[in-house]
Design a protein around this motif. Structure first.
Motif, short mmCIF file in Angstrom:
data_model
loop_
_atom_site.label_atom_id
_atom_site.label_comp_id
_atom_site.label_asym_id
_atom_site.label_seq_id
_atom_site.Cartn_x
_atom_site.Cartn_y
_atom_site.Cartn_z
N GLU A 171 48.07 -4.13 21.67
CA GLU A 171 47.91 -5.75 21.58
C GLU A 171 47.07 -6.18 22.95
O GLU A 171 46.45 -6.82 23.30
CB GLU A 171 48.94 -5.96 20.75
N GLU A 172 47.97 -5.10 23.33
CA GLU A 172 47.59 -5.66 24.77
C GLU A 172 45.91 -5.31 24.89
O GLU A 172 45.70 -6.26 26.30
CB GLU A 172 47.97 -5.04 26.49
N ASP A 173 45.11 -4.58 24.96
CA ASP A 173 44.13 -4.58 24.88
C ASP A 173 42.69 -5.85 24.45
O ASP A 173 41.86 -5.99 24.30
CB ASP A 173 43.62 -3.34 24.79
N LEU A 174 43.57 -5.78 23.39
CA LEU A 174 43.05 -7.04 22.08
C LEU A 174 42.70 -8.05 22.73
O LEU A 174 42.06 -9.13 23.18
CB LEU A 174 43.45 -6.92 21.08
N ALA A 175 44.16 -7.92 23.36
CA ALA A 175 44.16 -10.23 24.37
C ALA A 175 43.39 -9.86 24.81
O ALA A 175 43.01 -11.45 25.06
CB ALA A 175 45.93 -9.91 24.78
N LYS A 176 43.19 -8.92 26.08
CA LYS A 176 42.06 -8.94 27.26
C LYS A 176 40.25 -9.57 26.60
O LYS A 176 39.29 -10.41 27.40
CB LYS A 176 41.86 -8.80 27.89
N GLY A 195 37.77 11.46 15.45
CA GLY A 195 38.96 11.67 14.77
C GLY A 195 40.27 10.72 14.02
O GLY A 195 41.25 11.21 13.31
N HIS A 196 40.31 9.37 14.89
CA HIS A 196 41.29 9.52 13.80
C HIS A 196 41.66 7.88 12.91
O HIS A 196 40.41 7.51 13.32
CB HIS A 196 42.01 8.50 15.73
N VAL A 197 42.62 7.92 12.22
CA VAL A 197 42.79 7.33 10.99
C VAL A 197 43.60 5.70 11.36
O VAL A 197 44.83 6.11 12.12
CB VAL A 197 42.89 8.30 10.45
N LEU A 198 43.23 4.91 11.93
CA LEU A 198 43.92 3.87 12.24
C LEU A 198 45.20 3.53 10.79
O LEU A 198 44.71 3.54 9.95
CB LEU A 198 43.11 2.47 12.37
N LYS A 199 46.46 3.47 11.87
CA LYS A 199 47.44 2.85 10.77
C LYS A 199 47.07 1.31 10.49
O LYS A 199 46.88 0.77 11.06
CB LYS A 199 48.73 3.21 11.27
N ARG A 200 47.79 1.10 9.71
CA ARG A 200 48.48 -0.03 8.96
C ARG A 200 48.89 -1.32 10.12
O ARG A 200 48.31 -2.44 10.54
CB ARG A 200 49.25 -0.43 7.96
N ALA A 201 49.79 -1.03 10.91
CA ALA A 201 50.09 -1.81 12.07
C ALA A 201 48.90 -2.32 12.66
O ALA A 201 48.92 -3.04 13.38
CB ALA A 201 51.01 -1.11 12.69
N GLU A 202 48.53 -0.86 13.33
CA GLU A 202 46.86 -1.47 14.14
C GLU A 202 45.78 -2.42 13.55
O GLU A 202 45.32 -2.83 14.05
CB GLU A 202 46.05 0.15 14.83
N LEU A 203 45.85 -1.86 12.58
CA LEU A 203 44.64 -2.51 11.37
C LEU A 203 45.37 -4.61 11.61
O LEU A 203 44.62 -5.52 11.78
CB LEU A 203 44.57 -2.23 10.12
N GLU A 204 46.95 -4.42 11.27
CA GLU A 204 47.09 -5.43 11.76
C GLU A 204 47.26 -6.34 12.92
O GLU A 204 46.62 -8.16 12.34
CB GLU A 204 49.01 -5.32 10.75
N VAL A 206 44.16 -6.34 14.39
CA VAL A 206 43.21 -6.58 14.70
C VAL A 206 42.82 -7.68 13.82
O VAL A 206 42.31 -8.23 14.16
CB VAL A 206 42.39 -5.45 14.50
N ALA A 207 43.54 -7.19 12.90
CA ALA A 207 43.20 -8.94 11.63
C ALA A 207 44.24 -10.07 12.18
O ALA A 207 43.03 -11.29 11.65
CB ALA A 207 44.00 -8.00 10.44
N ALA A 208 45.46 -10.12 12.79
CA ALA A 208 45.85 -10.39 12.79
C ALA A 208 44.53 -12.34 14.21
O ALA A 208 44.95 -12.69 14.57
CB ALA A 208 46.99 -10.77 14.15
N TYR A 209 43.90 -10.79 15.66
CA TYR A 209 43.21 -12.05 15.95
C TYR A 209 41.88 -12.41 15.72
O TYR A 209 41.54 -13.06 15.98
CB TYR A 209 42.83 -11.08 17.72
N CYS A 210 41.38 -11.93 14.82
CA CYS A 210 40.08 -12.68 14.08
C CYS A 210 41.16 -13.08 13.32
O CYS A 210 40.00 -14.06 12.80
CB CYS A 210 39.63 -10.96 12.82
N LYS A 211 41.82 -13.27 12.51
CA LYS A 211 42.22 -14.42 12.09
C LYS A 211 42.54 -16.22 13.56
O LYS A 211 42.16 -17.00 12.97
CB LYS A 211 43.76 -14.59 11.20
N LYS A 212 42.86 -15.57 14.12
CA LYS A 212 43.28 -17.00 14.86
C LYS A 212 42.06 -17.04 15.36
O LYS A 212 42.28 -18.81 15.95
CB LYS A 212 44.59 -15.73 16.25
N ASP A 238 41.49 -4.96 3.09
CA ASP A 238 42.62 -5.23 2.27
C ASP A 238 43.98 -6.44 2.47
O ASP A 238 44.88 -6.27 1.65
CB ASP A 238 43.05 -4.04 1.79
N LEU A 239 44.21 -6.16 3.67
CA LEU A 239 45.00 -7.19 4.66
C LEU A 239 45.08 -8.98 4.42
O LEU A 239 44.03 -8.85 3.59
CB LEU A 239 45.31 -7.48 6.22
N GLU A 240 46.25 -8.94 4.15
CA GLU A 240 45.95 -10.26 4.04
C GLU A 240 44.92 -11.74 4.87
O GLU A 240 45.22 -11.50 6.40
CB GLU A 240 47.62 -10.72 4.65
#
Length: 412
Positions: A171-176, A195-204, A206-212, A238-240
């Motif tokens: 999150e601290e990187d997204l905030a920048k 090869g990293h598969v993003l976990k739901r928490a990571e996607l959430e 990103v989604a929060a910043y997209c919506k903000k 598929d996230l809200e």
């Protein structure tokens, strides 16, 4: 800025591209463009186990191959399709995602566009959805086409570095990087090259910043069928609150282990897909029609048989990853964890070499090809590659190829 401008025009003059557009000239030079041919030559040299190039060395999906043979015998299908794709493939794509993920079904005619590769989907997305000066968030290391796709569309890249060994989104990187100026985020999961598969928490996050900030998300999910056992591919759409702002790009190249077919697609909200379809109409117009039909029949076959394993390639690659990880660990490298995709990344700091030096040594002394991860990061202020200690190995090979590479690595 002045230094970069002078450097750019000097390169343009010296490289013989005076008649090129400024957009193309900016993307043509640099150390990376010169290094790729050398790395590929090292990997493909006689006697070298080629783990540098990211494509399968086996035949690919047999059902799809047979379907293509049938399609080539059809006179009608060997002509242009509609701009958005053969209706049968648009429907198959919609049906496939409904069968695999559930949720709201895609409108095949309005919310799906068939493209000539997922790569075309990326450039069509940036050209169709961003304007001059719009900021676009991207995550590095990245597929090397991301930066040019953004810059050639006039966008301003805002780069987030995913740090080894886990390459998680923080999150601290997204905030920048997210702000009122952000128009788009380019996401990639399963991630190339790590090869990293993003976990739901990571996607959430990103989604929060997209919506903000009311940001469009273009999610590159071409490796969705290569997720290892124990991991889960979660679609950000598929996230809200994300379906109305997400374009998902994928395709058959990786699904069917047929990377030369170049049948891709983008799906999402009608208005966003319409913009992508417009750019697509002025680039390739339509994807190869016979191969579209073959992919459609293959996807429908998967649905009818309820088999979405695509010849078990995810398990093949997981086993390949484990074998190669063991050999590289014995060599002294530290292997970064992965949950899917085509590649393994290893930290070779133990060697005292840069990634580029190590790849040259590995090809010469061990007869194994690989690729330095420096080429998957944004360049330095003067266009130079920043030498790091991470190296990428392709695991999208038949088991015998990986076993041969392991023998080479472990030989005295």
């Amino acid at each position: 800025k002045a230094t970069v401008s002078v450097l750019y025009w000097t390169r343009r003059k010296m490289s013989g591209v005076k008649r090129w557009s400024a957009r193309a000239a900016k993307e043509s030079g640099g150390v990376g463009a010169k290094l790729w041919p050398e790395m590929l030559a090292l990997s493909s040299a006689e006697g070298v186990a080629n783990l540098g190039q990211g494509y399968p060395d086996y035949a690919g999906n047999e059902f799809a191959l047979q379907a293509a043979h049938r399609a080539l015998d059809s006179p009608v299908v060997n002509q242009y399709s509609g701009i958005g794709g053969l209706p049968v493939l648009n429907k198959a794509v919609s049906d496939y995602y409904q069968a695999v993920y559930g949720g709201e079904k895609l409108d095949p005619a309005k919310e799906v566009c068939v493209l000539t590769s997922a790569t075309e989907g990326l450039i069509s997305s940036t050209l169709g959805l961003i304007d001059e000066g719009d900021e676009v968030v991207i995550f590095e290391p990245f597929f090397p086409w991301y930066l040019p796709s953004v810059r050639m569309a006039g966008g301003v890249p805002k780069v987030v570095e995913l740090k080894a060994p886990g390459f998680e989104v923080l999150e601290e990187d997204l905030a920048k990087v997210f702000s009122e100026k952000t128009k788009m985020v380019l996401l990639n999961t399963p991630h190339n090259p790590t090869g990293h598969v993003l976990k739901r928490a990571e996607l959430e996050l990103v989604a929060a910043y997209c919506k903000k900030y009311d940001v469009i998300c273009v999610s590159d999910e071409v490796y969705e069928a290569q997720v290892f056992t124990g991991a889960e591919h979660v679609r950000i759409t598929d996230l809200e609150g994300m379906r109305e702002r997400t374009v998902t790009v994928s395709g058959s190249s990786k699904m069917l282990s047929l990377t030369g077919w170049r049948i891709g697609w983008a799906y999402g909200p009608e208005d966003l897909v319409a913009a992508i379809r417009t750019v697509h109409s002025f680039t390739t117009y339509c994807a190869p029609a016979p191969l579209q039909l073959a992919v459609a029949e293959t996807l429908q076959h998967c649905i009818e048989t309820n088999d979405f394993k695509f010849d078990g390639v995810a398990e093949l690659y997981r086993g390949n990853w484990e074998l190669l990880a063991d050999a590289l660990t014995k060599l002294g490298a530290t292997v970064c964890p992965a949950q899917g995709g085509y590649f393994l990344v290893a930290d070779i700091a133990y060697s005292g070499m840069s990634d580029i030096e190590f790849v040259r040594w590995l090809a010469k002394e061990k007869k194994v090809g690989a690729v330095p991860l420096a080429m998957f990061f944004s360049p330095g202020p003067e266009g130079e590659l920043t030498h790091r200690t991470l190296v990428r190995f392709a695991i999208c090979k038949e088991r015998a190829s990986i076993e041969r590479a392991c023998r080479h690595i472990l030989q005295a």
